[in-house]
Write an enzyme that holds these catalytic residues in place. Structure first.
Site, PDB file in Angstrom:
ATOM      1  N   THR A  95      31.046  44.600  42.392  1.00 56.09           N
ATOM      2  CA  THR A  95      30.374  43.486  43.055  1.00 56.09           C
ATOM      3  C   THR A  95      29.164  44.009  43.824  1.00 56.09           C
ATOM      4  O   THR A  95      28.372  43.244  44.341  1.00 56.09           O
ATOM      5  CB  THR A  95      31.321  42.793  44.053  1.00 56.09           C
ATOM      6  OG1 THR A  95      31.954  43.804  44.837  1.00 56.09           O
ATOM      7  CG2 THR A  95      32.382  41.993  43.325  1.00 56.09           C
ATOM      8  N   LYS A 106      32.840  39.489  34.720  1.00 56.72           N
ATOM      9  CA  LYS A 106      32.809  40.934  34.469  1.00 56.72           C
ATOM     10  C   LYS A 106      34.051  41.380  33.693  1.00 56.72           C
ATOM     11  O   LYS A 106      33.947  42.063  32.678  1.00 56.72           O
ATOM     12  CB  LYS A 106      32.688  41.711  35.803  1.00 56.72           C
ATOM     13  CG  LYS A 106      31.420  41.375  36.580  1.00 56.72           C
ATOM     14  CD  LYS A 106      31.289  42.177  37.862  1.00 56.72           C
ATOM     15  CE  LYS A 106      32.377  41.913  38.879  1.00 56.72           C
ATOM     16  NZ  LYS A 106      32.374  40.519  39.397  1.00 56.72           N
ATOM     17  N   THR A 107      35.222  40.987  34.182  1.00 62.16           N
ATOM     18  CA  THR A 107      36.467  41.352  33.498  1.00 62.16           C
ATOM     19  C   THR A 107      36.506  40.724  32.112  1.00 62.16           C
ATOM     20  O   THR A 107      36.961  41.339  31.146  1.00 62.16           O
ATOM     21  CB  THR A 107      37.688  40.897  34.326  1.00 62.16           C
ATOM     22  OG1 THR A 107      37.565  41.441  35.638  1.00 62.16           O
ATOM     23  CG2 THR A 107      38.988  41.338  33.697  1.00 62.16           C
ATOM     24  N   ARG A 114      35.096  31.159  37.935  1.00 61.19           N
ATOM     25  CA  ARG A 114      36.460  31.171  38.492  1.00 61.19           C
ATOM     26  C   ARG A 114      36.664  30.000  39.444  1.00 61.19           C
ATOM     27  O   ARG A 114      37.725  29.380  39.461  1.00 61.19           O
ATOM     28  CB  ARG A 114      36.753  32.498  39.203  1.00 61.19           C
ATOM     29  CG  ARG A 114      38.172  32.526  39.815  1.00 61.19           C
ATOM     30  CD  ARG A 114      38.493  33.849  40.485  1.00 61.19           C
ATOM     31  NE  ARG A 114      38.622  34.904  39.514  1.00 61.19           N
ATOM     32  CZ  ARG A 114      38.105  36.123  39.672  1.00 61.19           C
ATOM     33  NH1 ARG A 114      37.420  36.411  40.767  1.00 61.19           N
ATOM     34  NH2 ARG A 114      38.268  37.026  38.750  1.00 61.19           N
ATOM     35  N   ASP A 126      37.762  48.505  37.263  1.00 64.29           N
ATOM     36  CA  ASP A 126      37.290  47.414  38.114  1.00 64.29           C
ATOM     37  C   ASP A 126      37.011  47.972  39.508  1.00 64.29           C
ATOM     38  O   ASP A 126      37.656  48.936  39.936  1.00 64.29           O
ATOM     39  CB  ASP A 126      38.375  46.327  38.171  1.00 64.29           C
ATOM     40  CG  ASP A 126      37.823  44.980  38.596  1.00 64.29           C
ATOM     41  OD1 ASP A 126      36.587  44.856  38.755  1.00 64.29           O
ATOM     42  OD2 ASP A 126      38.621  44.043  38.769  1.00 64.29           O
TER      43      ASP A 126
END
Ligand code: ADP
Length: 329
Positions: free
Chosen positions: A158, A64-65, A217, A109
């Site tokens: 999320t 997302k980031t 990640r 975020d």
């Protein structure tokens, strides 16, 4: 045990920046999402317009980031980054809004964590690029109206389900990022091994990818730790399958990619709650973890693998879940 393997946290965000793709063409996988974003960007550029507000949702560590920071770079505009939980009052959001340049991006975020008054302050900013600021009190109270430059909010969450309907409606573009397939994660592992000046065999890249819970990640963090292990145990530092399997074993990541915490979650429901249904709060309390971290970090992958089910009465461990932790249903 090499010190690097102690206290392993696969959700560690420390290495995100150095391994983050910078351009859209470097973003691996999520083909449909990336295709739609490319069209949005091309059309926006062609019209000389401001990109419509975009909401990205999906589990942690899924990109997302990455997308939110790639987009302004592709458009050649400024990007400001704000964290939802840090915006506790409208005054915290104010500087971001007044600093937002023409067509720039404001990335928020964890946007589902904005308090109601901050959300309400954001609505007119998103809709009409203006804000209402209340000055004074009582008889002297008045509202001044401030015009902003047209800009784009990119929100990440999320939990799309936790977003209020009016907030969700302010986003004309919404994209869901799902877990990655193994070949995409293999590609990410191979590219990042190169960035880290490490060699990894294709088979070892597959091993790391398969056990990363569909999450870039986690794949990155496993790669980093596996590399440490390879450096210490092999003269040329190459990551072979043997080394990857050994490192994954030390990190207590099993065949399915479950971590110690994930197995503890299954064990807790089985041992303490007879396999469920068990309420989220009760499970969280038994594990001394926050319900949020269970819902964000542990449950999505277990649900996807069919190891647990969510019912109106609580969480249940499925027969597959029992078998996975070596218990009889
Ligand atoms: P999120 O914001 O969803 O928590 P991030 O965008 O910070 O996740 O992703 C974490 C890391 O995973 C990034 O720094 C990057 O290295 C890697 N990553 C995520 N998505 C991709 C992708 N599509 N292609 C390549 N790397 C990715």
């Amino acid at each position: 045990v090499p010190p690097a393997l102690v206290d392993f946290n696969p959700n560690d965000e420390a290495h995100d920046e150095s391994l983050r793709p910078q351009r859209l063409e470097q973003v691996v996988g999520q083909k449909k999402v990336v295709d739609r974003i490319r069209i949005m960007l091309d059309a926006t550029r062609k019209r000389g317009d401001t990109l419509g507000h975009l909401l990205l949702d999906g589990p942690p560590g899924i990109g997302k980031t990455t997308l939110a920071t790639v987009i302004p770079r592709e458009l050649g505009v400024d990007c400001q980054i704000a964290a939802g939980p840090a915006l506790s009052a409208p005054k915290d959001l104010l500087p971001y809004l007044t600093n937002a340049g023409e067509r720039s991006v404001l990335f928020i975020d964890e946007i589902h964590r904005l308090p109601a008054n901050v959300e309400e302050f954001l609505y007119p900013a998103m809709e009409d690029f203006r804000i209402d600021i209340a000055l004074g009190e009582g008889l002297n109270a008045r509202t001044i109206n401030v015009q902003l430059k047209p800009f784009t909010v990119i929100g990440a969450t999320t939990r799309a389900g936790m977003l209020t309907a009016p907030m969700r409606d302010r986003f004309v573009n919404r994209e869901h990022l799902d877990f990655y397939e193994t070949p995409d994660l293999e590609e990410i592992v191979r590219r990042n091994a190169k960035k880290l000046k490490t060699t990894i065999t294709d088979e070892a890249a597959n091993e790391v990818a398969r056990r990363s819970q569909g999450t870039p990640r986690k794949a990155n963090n496993i790669l980093l730790r596996t590399r440490d292990y390879a450096t210490l145990s092999h003269p040329d530092g190459q990551i072979t399958t043997e080394i990857a399997v050994h490192a994954l074993g030390m990190l207590e990541i099993d065949e399915l990619g479950l971590e110690r915490q994930d197995r503890r979650y299954l064990e807790t429901i089985i041992s303490i709650f007879g396999g469920g249904p068990a309420g989220l709060q009760a499970i969280a309390h038994s594990m001394s973890l926050s319900p949020d971290s269970l819902e964000d970090d542990i449950e999505p992958f277990l649900l996807r693998m069919g190891l647990i089910q969510r019912t109106p009465r609580g969480r249940i461990v499925t027969p597959t879940g029992y078998t996975h932790v070596g218990r009889k249903p």
